[in-house]
Design an enzyme around this catalytic site. Structure first.
Site, PDB file in Angstrom:
ATOM      1  N   GLY A  34      38.926  37.450  34.783  1.00 37.72           N
ATOM      2  CA  GLY A  34      39.072  36.417  35.804  1.00 37.72           C
ATOM      3  C   GLY A  34      37.739  35.977  36.366  1.00 37.72           C
ATOM      4  N   ARG A  35      36.760  36.854  36.223  1.00 36.61           N
ATOM      5  CA  ARG A  35      35.419  36.476  36.701  1.00 36.61           C
ATOM      6  C   ARG A  35      34.336  37.105  35.841  1.00 36.61           C
ATOM      7  NH1 ARG A  35      34.386  39.957  42.064  1.00 36.61           N
ATOM      8  NH2 ARG A  35      35.560  41.802  41.482  1.00 36.61           N
ATOM      9  N   LYS A  92      29.211  38.733  35.308  1.00 42.12           N
ATOM     10  CA  LYS A  92      30.332  38.990  36.225  1.00 42.12           C
ATOM     11  C   LYS A  92      30.073  38.204  37.510  1.00 42.12           C
ATOM     12  CE  LYS A  92      33.011  42.719  38.352  1.00 42.12           C
ATOM     13  NZ  LYS A  92      33.207  44.165  38.395  1.00 42.12           N
ATOM     14  N   ASP A 143      38.609  32.865  42.871  1.00 49.43           N
ATOM     15  CA  ASP A 143      37.433  32.007  42.699  1.00 49.43           C
ATOM     16  C   ASP A 143      36.504  32.375  41.534  1.00 49.43           C
ATOM     17  OD1 ASP A 143      36.276  34.292  43.696  1.00 49.43           O
ATOM     18  OD2 ASP A 143      35.842  33.470  45.672  1.00 49.43           O
ATOM     19  N   ASP A 188      43.615  48.216  32.856  1.00 49.38           N
ATOM     20  CA  ASP A 188      42.688  47.115  32.559  1.00 49.38           C
ATOM     21  C   ASP A 188      41.248  47.521  32.848  1.00 49.38           C
ATOM     22  OD1 ASP A 188      44.080  46.989  35.175  1.00 49.38           O
ATOM     23  OD2 ASP A 188      42.545  45.520  35.663  1.00 49.38           O
ATOM     24  N   ASN A 189      41.075  48.694  33.454  1.00 47.43           N
ATOM     25  CA  ASN A 189      39.721  49.181  33.723  1.00 47.43           C
ATOM     26  C   ASN A 189      39.377  50.393  32.863  1.00 47.43           C
ATOM     27  OD1 ASN A 189      39.333  47.200  35.646  1.00 47.43           O
ATOM     28  ND2 ASN A 189      39.964  48.494  37.356  1.00 47.43           N
TER      29      ASN A 189
END
Ligand code: AMP
Ligand code: MG
Length: 520
Positions: free
Chosen positions: A102-103, A122, A134, A269-270
């Site tokens: 997402g970022r 990142k 955002d 996801d990590n």
């Protein structure tokens, strides 16, 4: 490929590279092309000289305009197509569907000295996986990620690395404690570097969508590039892949337990399939040795990701990966066998790790009891883990009655170490001394061995916070001081003795020091 920024940098990004739709479900693909977002006033704060060399750049490069542009997200290298990866994940025990980068934006891959590195920004803006957020990162969390990934590497813990830390010049709105008080903070971009950022979640999302074809493509790709010793794609190779991921996960978590690192958000996801520590968010370092401790206030209720639970969560996460990989083999037994072996593998490696922390070079059937007793007495009163193990190197086996004095600096409330607590300690020191009598090495040799596995310097939570507070005021010297200090965590550095000390009392309940949220 050799990365030469001066020659290859060319492209300016279009003024507006914001995506039209950042809530997209991406199907039949593992990634999406996306460019970083331009920032208003980029400034390079710190560059890792080691990573610069590792990817084939030179010291001069880091001061160039091109370097600043590329690694703050204001330009892309020519002939490259940046992309964000699609992944899902189990967050805090529940399936969360599509998450994705997402970022994070992967700029390109570099091969240097036969090593492959992905360069990833990142905090460089929205991607198709931003889910309405955002795509940005704030300075405080970027400093924490930058310093900690390099510190972990030098501690010998498998980890993603960091190349650079830049300010964007833009403001980012964050509600740091999720308590309805959002504030503007400085935006930043870190360039992270790893052979691959593939996570358990990259495979889970494909299985969840019954997309066996793409799943197989991704697993074949992973094996070909990162596990070539497993050979051509086959059911055996897929099982071998899972077995290797399980092994690496055990090794990584044993290292975390050795140095007192608590990841804080061990969602699937990590979790890297290469067994690298990835995604430095609300992580923390144990100060008082406490299996129940977690730095993550978002997890304060359940404490799912507390220090003592990291090994269990590693197994739980592997079970989710096994479920995702099952369609490629369609047999459960091979996966179950590997998962069943996890516990014993972990126990053995953990025991061996603890032996090394105590300077024991041989095996003894009573070692497990010795460790259990130590962990019990360490938690009787707040005892600093790093100070304790480092100071224990000075223990002399002929004088166990002086043991308490040797490690007394590690107690946060020395006045509590009386009566039964002191007795417990003295009993433990006596047993430890007896055990050391069976060792073939001298006290001095033992100390050398212990100092090689018990770090003198770790990135204590308050140290990172001091660097953040100074950086907020425009002073980046502490970032460099800590970066240099943590390059040699096992060495005596007499000029830096002030960092070999207990957490100061002011930091006990301070936000950023003991309380961290996922907001970053
Ligand atoms: P994390 O808890 O940092 O591992 O993030 C979980 C998911 O949320 C990942 O898919 C991230 O990419 C995404 N994410 C976190 N922060 C942001 C952000 N500011 N903008 C977009 N996506 C984000
Ligand atoms: Mg993450």
């Amino acid at each position: 490929m050799k990365l030469n920024i001066q020659d290859t940098f060319s492209k300016e990004l279009p003024a507006d590279s914001v995506l039209e739709n950042s809530r997209r479900q991406v199907s039949g693909a593992c990634f999406s092309y996306v460019n970083p977002k331009k920032t208003s006033d980029p400034k390079m704060i710190h560059v890792s000289d080691e990573m610069l060399t590792a990817i084939g750049l030179h010291a001069d490069d880091k001061t160039s305009d091109s370097f600043l542009k590329v690694f703050s997200g204001n330009g892309v290298l020519s002939d490259t197509k940046p992309y964000a990866m699609c992944y899902g994940g189990h967050q805090f025990g529940n399936w969360a569907g599509q998450l994705g980068d997402g970022r994070a934006i992967n700029l390109t891959e570099v091969v240097h000295n036969e090593k492959r590195w992905v360069l990833q920004l990142k905090g460089a803006g929205e991607t198709p996986y931003s889910r309405g957020a955002d795509g940005l990162a704030v300075l405080r969390s970027s400093i924490r990620e930058y310093l900690c990934s390099e510190a972990m590497f030098h501690l010998g813990v498998p980890t993603t690395r960091a190349l650079s830390l830049a300010l964007t010049g833009d403001q980012v709105l964050r509600d740091m404690l999720y308590d309805g008080h959002p504030e503007y903070e400085k935006g930043a971009v870190v360039c992270r570097v790893a052979p691959s950022f593939l996570r358990f979640g990259n495979y889970e999302i494909l299985a969840a969508r019954n997309d066996k074809k793409t799943l197989q493509t991704l697993v074949d790709y992973t094996i070909k590039h990162f596990f070539p010793e497993l050979g051509a794609p086959s059911k055996e190779a897929y099982i071998g892949f899972f077995k290797e991921v399980a092994k690496r996960t055990v090794d990584m978590i044993v290292h975390w337990q050795r140095v007192g690192f608590v990841h804080g958000v061990m969602n699937t996801d990590n979790m890297s399939v290469l067994g690298l520590t990835i995604d430095y968010g609300p992580y923390g370092w144990l100060e008082g040795f406490d299996f129940g401790w977690t730095p993550n206030t978002t997890d304060a209720g359940q404490r799912r990701y507390r220090f003592g639970n990291q090994p269990n969560i590693g197994l739980w996460n592997l079970l989710q990966l096994a479920n995702a990989l099952y369609p490629l083999v369609e047999k459960t037994t091979p996966y179950e066998d590997i998962l069943n072996a996890y516990k014993t593998d972990f126990e053995q490696k953990s025991l061996q790790m603890m032996r090394s922390k105590l300077g024991l070079t041989m095996k003894n059937s009573k070692d497990m009891a010795l460790m259990d007793d130590l962990q019990d007495v360490l938690q009787q009163t707040e005892t600093d883990m790093t100070l304790f193990f480092r100071d224990l190197g000075n223990f002399i086996k002929e004088v166990p009655e002086e043991g308490l004095a040797v490690i007394s600096d590690a107690f946060y409330q020395p006045e509590e170490v009386t009566g039964t607590v002191a007795e417990k300690w003295n009993t433990w020191f006596t047993t430890y001394a007896e055990r050391l009598q069976k060792e073939p090495i001298s006290d001095a040799e033992r100390k050398t061995k212990m100092n090689a596995v018990n770090p003198k310097y770790v990135l204590r939570n308050y140290m990172a916070q001091l660097a953040i507070d100074a950086a907020d005021e425009g002073d980046y010297t502490l970032i460099d001081e800590l970066y240099q200090l943590l390059k040699r965590p096992y060495d005596e550095q007499p000029e830096s003795e002030k960092w070999f000390a207990k957490r100061p009392e002011w930091a006990r309940h301070k936000v950023g020091c003991s309380m961290l949220s996922c907001s970053s």
